[in-house]
Design a protein around this motif. Structure first.
Motif, mmCIF file in Angstrom:
data_model
loop_
_atom_site.group_PDB
_atom_site.id
_atom_site.type_symbol
_atom_site.label_atom_id
_atom_site.label_comp_id
_atom_site.label_asym_id
_atom_site.label_seq_id
_atom_site.Cartn_x
_atom_site.Cartn_y
_atom_site.Cartn_z
ATOM 1 N N ALA A 29 54.542 29.101 43.265
ATOM 2 C CA ALA A 29 53.567 30.265 43.885
ATOM 3 C C ALA A 29 52.482 30.520 44.020
ATOM 4 N N ARG A 30 52.108 30.133 42.190
ATOM 5 C CA ARG A 30 50.761 30.339 41.787
ATOM 6 C C ARG A 30 49.858 28.817 42.447
ATOM 7 N N ALA A 31 50.456 27.938 42.891
ATOM 8 C CA ALA A 31 49.261 26.936 42.917
ATOM 9 C C ALA A 31 49.831 27.071 44.620
ATOM 10 N N ALA A 32 49.760 27.904 45.473
ATOM 11 C CA ALA A 32 50.442 28.084 46.856
ATOM 12 C C ALA A 32 49.105 29.343 46.949
ATOM 13 N N SER A 33 49.649 30.745 46.085
ATOM 14 C CA SER A 33 48.374 31.811 46.340
ATOM 15 C C SER A 33 46.710 30.955 46.022
ATOM 16 N N ALA A 34 46.646 29.336 44.609
ATOM 17 C CA ALA A 34 45.678 29.513 44.491
ATOM 18 C C ALA A 34 45.152 28.657 45.926
ATOM 19 N N ALA A 35 45.823 28.058 46.862
ATOM 20 C CA ALA A 35 45.030 28.021 47.895
ATOM 21 C C ALA A 35 44.706 28.609 49.021
ATOM 22 N N SER A 36 45.900 29.565 48.623
ATOM 23 C CA SER A 36 44.834 30.410 49.886
ATOM 24 C C SER A 36 44.053 31.333 49.670
ATOM 25 N N VAL A 37 43.547 31.440 48.918
ATOM 26 C CA VAL A 37 41.986 32.399 47.719
ATOM 27 C C VAL A 37 41.195 31.474 48.110
#
Length: 364
Positions: A29-37
């Motif tokens: 989830a952290r990588a997905a959030s970073a990609a979204s940001v």
């Protein structure tokens, strides 16, 4: 039965892909959030400042009927070269200066206004949906090659390959022409109402574009995570560029490969646009009533032609690219975005003057 089996297989693969996406979003989830940001930051820094003003201009241009005098003036140039009416010059100008997918949005606006038919819209999409100079000059040139000379050469190759594709695909045939009676029957609108409608429609289009940028930013991060263990770095760069343009150019800047290969790949990525741009273009065309027009193969042809043309260009300017020291080197994208905003403001003022002259009863 065969078609049913193919449909079932497609549904199974789609369901499997979606299930894997769910798993990755939960596990990493952290990588997905970073990609979204990161994708949202790209929208705020580049997408909205560069594209939204051009969306407004192209919609306003067609809402006021200003493509009709342009069609009369430029038909003698555009028609023999590309086999399209003069009003197509508006889409060509926006496509070469506004960036993806403002050219497609301009084609949709012309089609919605009745200036072109579906066949002409399909032909215009071959060469009127292009990457803008702000991204090429301000991002690709300095960040990938360390000089804006490379950005200038890439943009010239991009434009030349686009125009050549339009010329090669020219066909003599039916083109919708507006008769004098048709022009008189077109209802006139006030500048204020046209501007309001154009801003609303452009805002919706810009929001759709940003949503696709975020989605494909996350997809690119997921694919890189999944393939990093089985593919070499150069292959991951190509996969990133095929999925999303900005991510592909960022990966290209960090890749360890010869400059000539980077130049050809950058030319290919810019012309192809990535599947993210294809989805954005499809959304823009769908909202304009142009569903089903091909996007993938025209951009693939453009990319192949651009990469081929880039080879002799790089060979010709290789020494200068390796030792170039230009005044624009390492320039950020912001000045170019500001230049595009100023250009759009000037175009809007010109539109206002023309509307005030042509629509005397509807002045504001």
């Amino acid at each position: 039965m065969k078609d049913q089996g193919q449909k079932t297989g497609t549904q199974f693969l789609a369901g499997l892909a979606i299930g894997l996406c769910y798993v990755w979003l939960i596990v990493d989830a952290r990588a997905a959030s970073a990609a979204s940001v990161s994708a949202l930051g790209l929208c705020a820094r580049v997408i909205v400042p560069s594209l939204f003003p051009f969306f407004v201009c192209s919609n306003l241009f067609c809402a006021l009927g200003l493509e009709r005098p342009m069609e009369r003036v430029l038909s003698r140039v555009v028609e023999p070269l590309f086999g399209v009416p003069g009003s197509g010059a508006a889409a060509l100008f926006v496509g070469l200066t506004g960036g993806y997918p403002s050219g497609a949005q301009s084609v949709g606006a012309l089609y919605g206004g009745g200036s072109i038919d579906r066949k002409t819209a399909k032909r215009l999409l071959l060469f009127c949906n292009n990457c803008g100079p702000a991204f090429i000059f301000g991002v690709v040139g300095p960040s990938v090659f360390g000089t804006s000379l490379a950005g200038l050469l890439l943009y010239l190759v991009h434009v030349a390959s686009s125009l050549l594709l339009g010329i090669f695909a020219r066909k003599s045939g039916h083109m919708q022409e507006r008769t004098a009676q048709d022009a008189e029957n077109v209802p006139s609108v006030s500048f204020s109402s046209a501007l309001t409608a154009s801003v609303k429609k452009s805002g919706q289009t810009a929001l759709e574009v940003c949503m696709f940028v975020v989605v494909f930013g996350v997809v690119t991060a997921m694919v890189q995570t999944a393939l990093r263990l089985v593919l070499p770095d150069w292959a991951l760069v190509i996969v990133s560029g095929l999925l999303e343009l900005s991510g592909g150019t960022s990966a290209l800047a960090e890749a360890a490969m010869p400059q000539g290969v980077k130049f050809a790949l950058a030319s290919f990525f810019l012309a192809f646009g990535g599947l993210s741009v294809h989805a954005q273009t499809k959304a823009v065309l769908s909202s304009a009533g142009l569903e089903g027009l091909p996007v993938f193969f025209p951009k693939l042809l453009h990319a192949l032609l651009a990469s081929i043309l880039s080879i002799p260009v790089y060979a010709l300017f290789r020494a200068r690219l390796e030792a170039a020291q230009t005044f624009l080197s390492q320039a950020p994208v912001l000045p170019f975005a500001v230049m595009e905003l100023m250009l759009c403001a000037a175009i809007c003022l010109a539109f206002r003057k023309m509307a005030g002259s042509n629509l005397r009863g509807d002045r504001v």
